[in-house]
Design an enzyme around this catalytic site. Structure first.
Site, PDB file in Angstrom:
ATOM      1  N   ASP A   1      -7.224   3.003 -20.673  1.00  0.00           N
ATOM      2  CA  ASP A   1      -8.469   2.256 -21.063  1.00  0.00           C
ATOM      3  C   ASP A   1      -8.438   1.982 -22.644  1.00  0.00           C
ATOM      4  OD1 ASP A   1      -9.516   2.386 -18.585  1.00  0.00           O
ATOM      5  OD2 ASP A   1     -10.935   4.311 -19.332  1.00  0.00           O
TER       6      ASP A   1
ATOM      7  N   GLY B   1       0.894  -1.263   0.251  1.00  0.00           N
ATOM      8  CA  GLY B   1      -0.058   0.031   0.169  1.00  0.00           C
ATOM      9  C   GLY B   1       0.785   1.219  -0.198  1.00  0.00           C
TER      10      GLY B   1
ATOM     11  N   HIS C   1     -16.369   8.999 -14.925  1.00  0.00           N
ATOM     12  CA  HIS C   1     -15.623   8.178 -15.719  1.00  0.00           C
ATOM     13  C   HIS C   1     -15.735   6.749 -14.986  1.00  0.00           C
ATOM     14  CE1 HIS C   1     -12.070   6.966 -18.206  1.00  0.00           C
ATOM     15  NE2 HIS C   1     -11.900   6.205 -17.313  1.00  0.00           N
ATOM     16  N   GLU C   2     -15.541   6.359 -14.032  1.00  0.00           N
ATOM     17  CA  GLU C   2     -15.796   5.128 -13.362  1.00  0.00           C
ATOM     18  C   GLU C   2     -16.818   4.790 -13.349  1.00  0.00           C
ATOM     19  OE1 GLU C   2     -13.085   3.198 -12.874  1.00  0.00           O
ATOM     20  OE2 GLU C   2     -11.632   5.441 -12.990  1.00  0.00           O
TER      21      GLU C   2
ATOM     22  N   PRO D   1       2.662   4.821   1.085  1.00  0.00           N
ATOM     23  CA  PRO D   1       3.175   5.173   2.466  1.00  0.00           C
ATOM     24  C   PRO D   1       2.288   5.940   3.212  1.00  0.00           C
ATOM     25  CG  PRO D   1       4.577   6.148   0.349  1.00  0.00           C
ATOM     26  CD  PRO D   1       3.283   5.425  -0.280  1.00  0.00           C
TER      27      PRO D   1
ATOM     28  N   HIS E   1     -17.541   2.996 -16.890  1.00  0.00           N
ATOM     29  CA  HIS E   1     -17.300   1.719 -16.866  1.00  0.00           C
ATOM     30  C   HIS E   1     -18.321   0.617 -16.238  1.00  0.00           C
ATOM     31  CE1 HIS E   1     -13.318   2.613 -18.332  1.00  0.00           C
ATOM     32  NE2 HIS E   1     -13.062   3.337 -17.222  1.00  0.00           N
TER      33      HIS E   1
ATOM     34  N   GLY F   1      -0.521   2.731   7.365  1.00  0.00           N
ATOM     35  CA  GLY F   1      -0.455   2.013   8.525  1.00  0.00           C
ATOM     36  C   GLY F   1       0.047   0.639   8.470  1.00  0.00           C
ATOM     37  N   LYS F   2       1.050   0.531   7.403  1.00  0.00           N
ATOM     38  CA  LYS F   2       1.558  -1.066   7.086  1.00  0.00           C
ATOM     39  C   LYS F   2       2.347  -1.480   8.390  1.00  0.00           C
ATOM     40  CE  LYS F   2       3.353   0.328   3.355  1.00  0.00           C
ATOM     41  NZ  LYS F   2       2.790   1.439   3.242  1.00  0.00           N
ATOM     42  N   THR F   3       3.133  -0.474   8.791  1.00  0.00           N
ATOM     43  CA  THR F   3       4.267  -0.851   9.961  1.00  0.00           C
ATOM     44  C   THR F   3       3.103  -0.900  11.161  1.00  0.00           C
ATOM     45  OG1 THR F   3       5.870   0.677   8.698  1.00  0.00           O
ATOM     46  CG2 THR F   3       6.105  -0.047  11.092  1.00  0.00           C
TER      47      THR F   3
HETATM   48  P1  ADP Z   1       3.346   2.686   6.545  1.00  0.00           P
HETATM   49  O1  ADP Z   1       4.043   1.788   7.080  1.00  0.00           O
HETATM   50  O2  ADP Z   1       2.308   2.391   5.757  1.00  0.00           O
HETATM   51  O3  ADP Z   1       4.002   3.927   5.816  1.00  0.00           O
HETATM   52  P2  ADP Z   1       2.928   3.678   9.223  1.00  0.00           P
HETATM   53  O4  ADP Z   1       2.463   2.381   9.828  1.00  0.00           O
HETATM   54  O5  ADP Z   1       4.348   3.827   9.578  1.00  0.00           O
HETATM   55  O6  ADP Z   1       2.742   3.656   7.795  1.00  0.00           O
HETATM   56  O7  ADP Z   1       2.149   4.833   9.754  1.00  0.00           O
HETATM   57  C1  ADP Z   1       2.485   5.853  10.319  1.00  0.00           C
HETATM   58  C2  ADP Z   1       1.578   6.836  11.223  1.00  0.00           C
HETATM   59  O8  ADP Z   1       0.431   7.063  10.721  1.00  0.00           O
HETATM   60  C3  ADP Z   1       1.218   5.669  12.478  1.00  0.00           C
HETATM   61  O9  ADP Z   1       2.276   5.440  13.429  1.00  0.00           O
HETATM   62  C4  ADP Z   1       0.092   6.162  13.018  1.00  0.00           C
HETATM   63  O10 ADP Z   1       0.093   7.083  13.909  1.00  0.00           O
HETATM   64  C5  ADP Z   1      -0.311   6.861  11.782  1.00  0.00           C
HETATM   65  N1  ADP Z   1      -1.464   6.203  11.079  1.00  0.00           N
HETATM   66  C6  ADP Z   1      -1.118   5.523   9.703  1.00  0.00           C
HETATM   67  N2  ADP Z   1      -2.081   4.634   9.343  1.00  0.00           N
HETATM   68  C7  ADP Z   1      -3.078   4.572  10.328  1.00  0.00           C
HETATM   69  C8  ADP Z   1      -4.310   3.851  10.525  1.00  0.00           C
HETATM   70  N3  ADP Z   1      -4.845   2.968   9.531  1.00  0.00           N
HETATM   71  N4  ADP Z   1      -5.060   4.011  11.740  1.00  0.00           N
HETATM   72  C9  ADP Z   1      -4.539   4.952  12.738  1.00  0.00           C
HETATM   73  N5  ADP Z   1      -3.339   5.542  12.697  1.00  0.00           N
HETATM   74  C10 ADP Z   1      -2.763   5.203  11.376  1.00  0.00           C
HETATM   75 ZN    ZN Z   2     -11.100   4.198 -17.178  1.00  0.00          ZN
HETATM   76 MG    MG Z   3       6.110   1.754   7.114  1.00  0.00          MG
END
Ligand code: ADP
Ligand code: ZN
Ligand code: MG
Length: 601
Positions: free
Chosen positions: A496, A197, A419-420, A199, A423, A202-204
């Site tokens: 498209d 996803g 547009h969407e 940056p 489709h 919230g992946k980390t």
């Molecule tokens: P990524 O790893 O996707 O780049 P992070 O997990 O490092 O993003 O997110 C950075 C900060 O942003 C988190 O520490 C949090 O404070 C906030 N954050 C990001 N996504 C979320 C979410 N889905 N819900 C709550 N806080 C979020």
């Molecule tokens: Zn399209």
């Molecule tokens: Mg990260």
């Protein structure tokens, strides 16, 4: 090695001590008799002294022996007393002797203190050097420990707006809580889960929440850290990380920024990046070698899945990918609520409105926004944060973001929405089309502007002509909607068009689906592609045929475009209604749209 250094200080001290002992011993060996000065003077007067050597402080010499050894001589030593005093003392018949102030201690100190300082400084630098060296030599053993965060208090509640990803991760948490249960049932888990996803979504945070929820150790390393190291060390560190993790199972190994490490190999003809390649290979080896039932779950995150080495994504490696996309309006509202917990806001704050004002923002942006609003309130000496601060903060944050990646423009959003919908509505109106699952106009999500997700009902091996034509019509539906609503068209359709043209070309050249061209196969063989570039492989058909093919492709496309226009013209009112909903919610389910369409026809 460290031990050795400590020892050498002791050796030095031991040496000094030995020298002192030996000196004493030697002194007694030569048996020099120490006599008081008054006695020396007496012996002198008695003519018993035979020979002297005078130094500043003492007199050393030989004297005649009395009694048993009479006739022989022996060594003596006496400390001098200054002549004035000694004369006076002699007068009164006092026994006296000189005494050298013992300079032993000061001398020792004058020796030891500088030595100690010297050793101290040397030791300090050695330690520092060793510390650095150890980082290299024990291959991140320490590092991995540092990265082992055992007390994570992040839970799923702290991550909002990414419900789909959370749902998928719940299973992983279950597994980590009781691996036995899973293995007993013969359940199989993915070895590697890849969070994909943009940056800041919230992946980390999600990875940490998985660890926090399941209460297992969390080893985390960032892909870029591996790459900075010396050749061979990254690979060793990977090995070490897995070794430690296996000992701590059940646990999580999290590799952040996997793309830094897992870039496709074989790029960069000049030298390449050997180190990264080795590290990546080691990671692949480790992934193949470990048994998921052992309780180690490998999580990784990336925001550039497209550059990953395909080997990483093969079955048995990162075979499950979880999309962590930008949040929609509801998601943003939930994220805002999470972060608003930490600050004081007025009760009347309309969080939904704030969410509506921040399309395209990710979790990290929203966290930043809340923080910014709180700071503004402090600056204004307010007790609680109110809408005014949020509005100001949004302006600031958006200004920053717009510079970075051109975020929100209401007019563009509208075009994208129609547009969407174009489709989707064409697809919904044609029975042969794949069902519409979802429409999204969240900017800069997985697609640049918006996307319509169609999911085929099953695996397809054969496609009928009519289905291919329907596909083309659906692809052209986006542009058709723009033309109907705005009387103008945008560049948003270029992808498209390229896909529609590809299908039409295949129909004419490969599938023999064009009446005028006939049942022939004109596609170039794959191997000839490169030869073509140097002008060796000639086209396998005449100029006339080429023209015919072009005409047929154009014919197919324009017919399908007309078909799409036809469908959408009849549904203009519904388009407008649906666009309203889509602009409001940013995302619509296929089912929802279908229901809406049924209502409006
Ligand atoms: P990524 O790893 O996707 O780049 P992070 O997990 O490092 O993003 O997110 C950075 C900060 O942003 C988190 O520490 C949090 O404070 C906030 N954050 C990001 N996504 C979320 C979410 N889905 N819900 C709550 N806080 C979020
Ligand atoms: Zn399209
Ligand atoms: Mg990260």
């Amino acid at each position: 090695m460290e031990k050795h250094h400590k020892f050498s200080i002791w050796y030095v001290l031991l040496g000094i001590w030995l020298v002192l002992i030996v000196q004493q011993y030697l002194g007694s060996f030569f048996s020099i008799e120490v006599i008081p000065y008054s006695q020396f003077l007496k012996l002198l007067k008695e003519n018993k002294i035979t020979e002297v050597a005078i130094s500043t402080n003492q007199i050393q010499g030989k004297m005649k022996m009395e009694g048993e050894g009479a006739g022989k001589e022996k060594m003596f030593r006496s400390i001098r007393v200054d002549p004035e005093t000694s004369k006076l003392l002699e007068q009164y018949n006092v026994n006296f002797k000189g005494e050298i102030e013992s300079d032993f201690l000061p001398r020792l100190l004058s020796w030891i203190v500088p030595t100690a300082i010297f050793f101290g400084v040397w030791f300090f630098f050695m330690r520092r050097m060793m510390g650095q060296q150890q980082g290299f030599m024990t291959l991140g053993k320490n590092k991995a420990k540092i990265y082992m965060e055992s007390e994570l208090d992040v839970s799923f509640e702290d991550v909002a707006g990414v419900d789909e990803a959370k749902q998928e991760l719940v299973e992983v948490v279950e597994f980590l809580k009781g691996p036995e249960k899973f293995t007993e049932l013969g359940g199989k888990l993915p070895k590697g889960v890849l969070l994909v996803g943009p940056p800041g979504t919230g992946k980390t945070l999600l990875a940490k929440a998985v660890a926090g929820e399941s209460g297992v150790p969390f080893f985390s390393l960032s892909g870029s850290e591996f790459v900075e190291m010396f050749v061979g060390l990254g690979a060793a560190r990977v090995r070490d990380l897995f070794e430690q993790a296996k000992k701590q199972a059940p646990c999580i190994v999290f590799i952040d920024e996997l793309d830094a490490l897992g870039k496709a190999r074989g790029f960069g003809a000049v030298g390449g990046h050997d180190e990264r390649e080795q590290t990546l290979n080691q990671l692949l080896v480790e992934m193949d070698g470990f048994d998921p039932t052992a309780g180690v779950i490998l999580l990784a995150a990336t925001n550039r899945p497209e550059i990953l080495d395909p080997a990483l994504l093969r079955p048995g490696r990162f075979d499950r990918q979880i999309l962590v996309d930008r949040p929609d309006k509801l998601g943003r509202e939930q994220i805002l609520r999470v972060h608003l917990k930490n600050i004081k806001v007025v009760r009347t704050l309309d969080i939904e409105k704030v969410a509506a004002m921040t399309p395209g923002m990710v979790g990290a942006d929203l966290a930043n926004l809340v923080n910014e609003a709180a700071l503004l309130a402090v600056r204004k000496n307010k007790q609680k944060v109110s809408m005014a601060e949020f509005e100001e903060a949004i302006e600031r944050v958006v200004a920053g973001l717009e510079k970075k990646n051109r975020l929100i423009n209401p007019k563009e959003r509208e075009i994208v929405a129609y547009h969407e919908l174009g489709h989707a509505v064409v697809a919904l109106s044609l029975p042969e089309a794949d069902p519409v699952q979802k429409i999204s106009i969240i900017p800069r999500g997985i697609a640049a502007l918006g996307y319509t997700l169609q999911v085929p009902t099953g695996d397809r091996f054969l496609m009928k002509k009519n289905e291919l034509l329907t596909r083309i019509a659906t692809l052209l539906g986006g542009r058709a909607a723009e033309e109907i609503i705005f009387d103008d068209i945008s560049t948003g359709a270029h992808n498209d068009l390229s896909r529609a043209t590809d299908i039409a070309l295949s129909m004419v050249k490969e599938y023999g689906m064009s009446g005028k061209v006939g049942q022939v196969y004109f596609a170039r063989k794959k191997t000839a592609q490169f030869l073509d570039m140097v002008g060796q492989g000639a086209a396998e058909y005449s100029e006339a045929t080429a023209e015919l093919i072009d005409d047929e492709v154009r014919e197919i496309i324009s017919t399908q475009y007309a078909r799409a226009l036809d469908i959408l013209r009849g549904k203009k009112q519904f388009l407008e209604k649906a666009a309203h909903v889509l602009l409001e919610k940013e995302k619509i389910d296929g089912e929802e749209l279908k229901a809406l369409m049924a209502e409006n026809s």
